[in-house]
Each structure stands twice: as C-alpha cells, then as structure tokens.
Motif scaffolding. Structure first.
Motif, PDB file in Angstrom:
ATOM      1  N   GLU A   1     -23.116  -9.438  71.151  1.00 58.82           N
ATOM      2  CA  GLU A   1     -24.194  -8.934  70.312  1.00 58.82           C
ATOM      3  C   GLU A   1     -24.559  -9.992  69.283  1.00 58.82           C
ATOM      4  OE1 GLU A   1     -23.017  -5.161  68.684  1.00 58.82           O
ATOM      5  OE2 GLU A   1     -22.929  -4.227  70.658  1.00 58.82           O
ATOM      6  N   VAL A   2     -25.852 -10.260  69.156  1.00 60.00           N
ATOM      7  CA  VAL A   2     -26.359 -11.266  68.236  1.00 60.00           C
ATOM      8  C   VAL A   2     -27.061 -10.546  67.092  1.00 60.00           C
ATOM      9  CG1 VAL A   2     -27.881 -13.257  67.981  1.00 60.00           C
ATOM     10  CG2 VAL A   2     -26.675 -12.876  70.154  1.00 60.00           C
ATOM     11  N   VAL A   3     -26.544 -10.719  65.881  1.00 57.44           N
ATOM     12  CA  VAL A   3     -27.110 -10.081  64.692  1.00 57.44           C
ATOM     13  C   VAL A   3     -27.869 -11.136  63.899  1.00 57.44           C
ATOM     14  CG1 VAL A   3     -26.593  -8.821  62.570  1.00 57.44           C
ATOM     15  CG2 VAL A   3     -25.190  -8.444  64.614  1.00 57.44           C
ATOM     16  N   THR A   4     -29.113 -10.843  63.581  1.00 62.78           N
ATOM     17  CA  THR A   4     -29.926 -11.759  62.781  1.00 62.78           C
ATOM     18  C   THR A   4     -30.421 -11.008  61.547  1.00 62.78           C
ATOM     19  OG1 THR A   4     -31.750 -11.203  64.262  1.00 62.78           O
ATOM     20  CG2 THR A   4     -30.663 -13.288  64.649  1.00 62.78           C
ATOM     21  N   PRO A   5     -29.772 -11.264  60.392  1.00 62.48           N
ATOM     22  CA  PRO A   5     -30.224 -10.629  59.148  1.00 62.48           C
ATOM     23  C   PRO A   5     -31.595 -11.191  58.737  1.00 62.48           C
ATOM     24  CG  PRO A   5     -28.132 -11.813  58.841  1.00 62.48           C
ATOM     25  CD  PRO A   5     -28.614 -12.104  60.205  1.00 62.48           C
ATOM     26  N   LEU A   6     -32.497 -10.327  58.420  1.00 60.74           N
ATOM     27  CA  LEU A   6     -33.838 -10.752  58.020  1.00 60.74           C
ATOM     28  C   LEU A   6     -33.868 -10.908  56.498  1.00 60.74           C
ATOM     29  CD1 LEU A   6     -35.819  -8.248  60.266  1.00 60.74           C
ATOM     30  CD2 LEU A   6     -35.188 -10.614  60.795  1.00 60.74           C
ATOM     31  N   ALA A   7     -34.195 -12.104  56.033  1.00 59.91           N
ATOM     32  CA  ALA A   7     -34.203 -12.385  54.602  1.00 59.91           C
ATOM     33  C   ALA A   7     -34.999 -13.660  54.356  1.00 59.91           C
ATOM     34  CB  ALA A   7     -32.770 -12.555  54.091  1.00 59.91           C
ATOM     35  N   PRO A   8     -35.497 -13.844  53.139  1.00 59.97           N
ATOM     36  CA  PRO A   8     -36.248 -15.079  52.842  1.00 59.97           C
ATOM     37  C   PRO A   8     -35.460 -16.344  53.157  1.00 59.97           C
ATOM     38  CG  PRO A   8     -36.520 -13.505  51.060  1.00 59.97           C
ATOM     39  CD  PRO A   8     -35.474 -12.931  51.999  1.00 59.97           C
ATOM     40  N   GLU A   9     -34.142 -16.311  52.962  1.00 56.74           N
ATOM     41  CA  GLU A   9     -33.320 -17.490  53.254  1.00 56.74           C
ATOM     42  C   GLU A   9     -32.670 -17.418  54.636  1.00 56.74           C
ATOM     43  OE1 GLU A   9     -31.057 -14.300  51.408  1.00 56.74           O
ATOM     44  OE2 GLU A   9     -32.759 -15.384  50.609  1.00 56.74           O
ATOM     45  N   GLY A  10     -32.991 -16.412  55.402  1.00 55.57           N
ATOM     46  CA  GLY A  10     -32.416 -16.249  56.743  1.00 55.57           C
ATOM     47  C   GLY A  10     -33.505 -16.234  57.792  1.00 55.57           C
TER      48      GLY A  10
ATOM     49  N   GLU B   1     -29.207  -2.305  74.981  1.00 51.86           N
ATOM     50  CA  GLU B   1     -29.727  -2.616  76.311  1.00 51.86           C
ATOM     51  C   GLU B   1     -29.979  -4.118  76.401  1.00 51.86           C
ATOM     52  OE1 GLU B   1     -33.120  -0.234  77.667  1.00 51.86           O
ATOM     53  OE2 GLU B   1     -32.702   1.102  75.974  1.00 51.86           O
ATOM     54  N   GLU B   2     -29.755  -4.682  77.596  1.00 52.84           N
ATOM     55  CA  GLU B   2     -30.087  -6.092  77.844  1.00 52.84           C
ATOM     56  C   GLU B   2     -31.590  -6.281  77.692  1.00 52.84           C
ATOM     57  OE1 GLU B   2     -28.129  -8.752  78.854  1.00 52.84           O
ATOM     58  OE2 GLU B   2     -26.262  -7.620  78.920  1.00 52.84           O
ATOM     59  N   GLY B   3     -31.985  -7.381  77.093  1.00 56.81           N
ATOM     60  CA  GLY B   3     -33.402  -7.723  77.007  1.00 56.81           C
ATOM     61  C   GLY B   3     -34.197  -6.951  75.976  1.00 56.81           C
ATOM     62  N   VAL B   4     -33.501  -6.260  75.062  1.00 64.27           N
ATOM     63  CA  VAL B   4     -34.195  -5.499  74.016  1.00 64.27           C
ATOM     64  C   VAL B   4     -33.763  -6.013  72.656  1.00 64.27           C
ATOM     65  CG1 VAL B   4     -34.577  -3.221  72.982  1.00 64.27           C
ATOM     66  CG2 VAL B   4     -34.309  -3.428  75.466  1.00 64.27           C
ATOM     67  N   LEU B   5     -34.747  -6.308  71.807  1.00 54.12           N
ATOM     68  CA  LEU B   5     -34.497  -6.692  70.422  1.00 54.12           C
ATOM     69  C   LEU B   5     -34.708  -5.450  69.567  1.00 54.12           C
ATOM     70  CD1 LEU B   5     -34.039  -8.993  68.311  1.00 54.12           C
ATOM     71  CD2 LEU B   5     -36.525  -9.205  68.219  1.00 54.12           C
ATOM     72  N   TYR B   6     -33.633  -4.981  68.935  1.00 51.90           N
ATOM     73  CA  TYR B   6     -33.696  -3.805  68.072  1.00 51.90           C
ATOM     74  C   TYR B   6     -33.958  -4.291  66.653  1.00 51.90           C
ATOM     75  CZ  TYR B   6     -31.572  -1.446  72.021  1.00 51.90           C
ATOM     76  OH  TYR B   6     -31.316  -0.943  73.270  1.00 51.90           O
ATOM     77  N   ILE B   7     -34.950  -3.697  66.001  1.00 48.66           N
ATOM     78  CA  ILE B   7     -35.349  -4.136  64.672  1.00 48.66           C
ATOM     79  C   ILE B   7     -35.243  -2.955  63.717  1.00 48.66           C
ATOM     80  CG2 ILE B   7     -37.226  -5.095  63.282  1.00 48.66           C
ATOM     81  CD1 ILE B   7     -38.354  -6.046  66.147  1.00 48.66           C
ATOM     82  N   SER B   8     -34.418  -3.126  62.676  1.00 46.75           N
ATOM     83  CA  SER B   8     -34.302  -2.111  61.635  1.00 46.75           C
ATOM     84  C   SER B   8     -34.887  -2.679  60.349  1.00 46.75           C
ATOM     85  CB  SER B   8     -32.840  -1.719  61.411  1.00 46.75           C
ATOM     86  OG  SER B   8     -32.742  -0.864  60.280  1.00 46.75           O
ATOM     87  N   ILE B   9     -36.068  -2.195  60.001  1.00 42.31           N
ATOM     88  CA  ILE B   9     -36.693  -2.617  58.743  1.00 42.31           C
ATOM     89  C   ILE B   9     -35.860  -2.085  57.574  1.00 42.31           C
ATOM     90  CG2 ILE B   9     -38.779  -2.444  57.311  1.00 42.31           C
ATOM     91  CD1 ILE B   9     -39.086  -4.172  59.879  1.00 42.31           C
ATOM     92  N   LEU B  10     -35.345  -0.877  57.702  1.00 47.57           N
ATOM     93  CA  LEU B  10     -34.528  -0.260  56.656  1.00 47.57           C
ATOM     94  C   LEU B  10     -33.334  -1.139  56.280  1.00 47.57           C
ATOM     95  CD1 LEU B  10     -33.977   2.290  54.915  1.00 47.57           C
ATOM     96  CD2 LEU B  10     -32.657   3.179  56.849  1.00 47.57           C
ATOM     97  N   TYR B  11     -32.672  -1.730  57.280  1.00 47.16           N
ATOM     98  CA  TYR B  11     -31.495  -2.561  57.034  1.00 47.16           C
ATOM     99  C   TYR B  11     -31.794  -4.064  57.130  1.00 47.16           C
ATOM    100  CZ  TYR B  11     -28.915   1.764  57.130  1.00 47.16           C
ATOM    101  OH  TYR B  11     -28.450   3.019  56.832  1.00 47.16           O
ATOM    102  N   CYS B  12     -33.060  -4.416  57.252  1.00 46.64           N
ATOM    103  CA  CYS B  12     -33.477  -5.829  57.328  1.00 46.64           C
ATOM    104  C   CYS B  12     -32.641  -6.603  58.341  1.00 46.64           C
ATOM    105  CB  CYS B  12     -33.382  -6.491  55.954  1.00 46.64           C
ATOM    106  SG  CYS B  12     -34.447  -5.758  54.728  1.00 46.64           S
ATOM    107  N   THR B  13     -32.564  -6.065  59.544  1.00 42.61           N
ATOM    108  CA  THR B  13     -31.717  -6.649  60.580  1.00 42.61           C
ATOM    109  C   THR B  13     -32.384  -6.524  61.942  1.00 42.61           C
ATOM    110  OG1 THR B  13     -29.726  -6.033  59.348  1.00 42.61           O
ATOM    111  CG2 THR B  13     -29.430  -6.503  61.677  1.00 42.61           C
ATOM    112  N   ALA B  14     -32.192  -7.558  62.744  1.00 38.70           N
ATOM    113  CA  ALA B  14     -32.563  -7.493  64.158  1.00 38.70           C
ATOM    114  C   ALA B  14     -31.299  -7.805  64.948  1.00 38.70           C
ATOM    115  CB  ALA B  14     -33.659  -8.497  64.482  1.00 38.70           C
ATOM    116  N   ILE B  15     -31.115  -7.114  66.059  1.00 38.09           N
ATOM    117  CA  ILE B  15     -29.904  -7.303  66.869  1.00 38.09           C
ATOM    118  C   ILE B  15     -30.284  -7.200  68.341  1.00 38.09           C
ATOM    119  CG2 ILE B  15     -29.259  -4.875  66.695  1.00 38.09           C
ATOM    120  CD1 ILE B  15     -26.301  -5.764  66.676  1.00 38.09           C
ATOM    121  N   HIS B  16     -29.603  -7.987  69.160  1.00 43.03           N
ATOM    122  CA  HIS B  16     -29.837  -7.950  70.603  1.00 43.03           C
ATOM    123  C   HIS B  16     -28.606  -8.497  71.319  1.00 43.03           C
ATOM    124  CE1 HIS B  16     -30.885 -12.064  69.447  1.00 43.03           C
ATOM    125  NE2 HIS B  16     -30.678 -12.424  70.707  1.00 43.03           N
ATOM    126  N   LYS B  17     -28.552  -8.289  72.614  1.00 37.33           N
ATOM    127  CA  LYS B  17     -27.494  -8.908  73.417  1.00 37.33           C
ATOM    128  C   LYS B  17     -27.915 -10.334  73.709  1.00 37.33           C
ATOM    129  CE  LYS B  17     -25.020  -5.191  75.614  1.00 37.33           C
ATOM    130  NZ  LYS B  17     -24.424  -4.746  76.863  1.00 37.33           N
TER     131      LYS B  17
END
Length: 113
Positions: free
Chosen positions: A40-49, A16-32
């Motif tokens: 689609e913008v994928v942002t891997p969550l990590a100490p160096e990311g 959906e537009e305007g929604v940031l989806y956060i998966s703690i299991l996969y250490c990832t956030a994604i949004h349009k």
C-alpha cells in the motif's frame, strides 16, 4: 495503465488494484503499488508533500511516487489518471551530473600517469 479514482471519507480496509482512493477529510491518497507487489502506497497531501489535481475527469499526483523502501523500488508518476513509469533511483544516481564530473576527473588522472 489507467488508474481509477474514488473520493472517500475513510480509506477502505481492502484496497482494489488500480484504484487511487482520495480522502479530502484526511488529506491523503492511497493505492496499491502499480508494480503488482501488493504494497500500500500512502501519499499525504500537503503544501510540502504531494499535491493532487482533479480536473473533473482525471487525477494527477505530484511529485513522482518513489517506493524506495519497498523491495520493488518502483518509481512512477500518476498524470491525468495514467501511470508513467520513471527511472529507478539507482539509474538516477548513476546518471547524475555530480557522478559524471567525478568520472571525468578520474579518467584525467589516469591519463596523466
């Protein structure tokens, strides 16, 4: 622009537009992309990311999100669930301290002639 957030186990097939989806299991956030281009913008969550801050009411992602490989070249921050547009990559390069030094040196050479 305010971004909604949803904690999910897996990323949905349709975002959906305007929604940031956060998966703690996969250490990832994604949004349009917030510019509306639909990418689609994928942002891997990590100490160096990217780092995600959830304060119980809002989310923030650090550092900024720069979509340099997209045609839109959007650049923005998500802070306290609010999108703040940042300078474009070209504007950042054109105003960098190194570029200013080079311009000053060139103008000094022109005056000596």
């Amino acid at each position: 622009m305010i971004v909604q957030y949803k904690f999910v186990d897996t990323i949905p097939d349709v975002l959906e537009e305007g929604v940031l989806y956060i998966s703690i299991l996969y250490c990832t956030a994604i949004h349009k992309c917030v510019c509306g281009c639909g990418n689609e913008v994928v942002t891997p969550l990590a100490p160096e990311g990217w780092k995600l801050i959830f304060d119980g009411k809002s989310v923030s992602l650090y550092p900024s999100i720069g979509n340099w490989n997209f045609e839109c070249k959007s650049h923005y921050y998500i802070t306290n669930s609010e999108v703040r547009i940042a300078r474009s990559w070209d504007a950042m390069i054109n105003q960098s301290p190194q570029k200013s030094v080079v311009k000053k040196k060139r103008s000094k050479k022109k005056r000596k002639k």
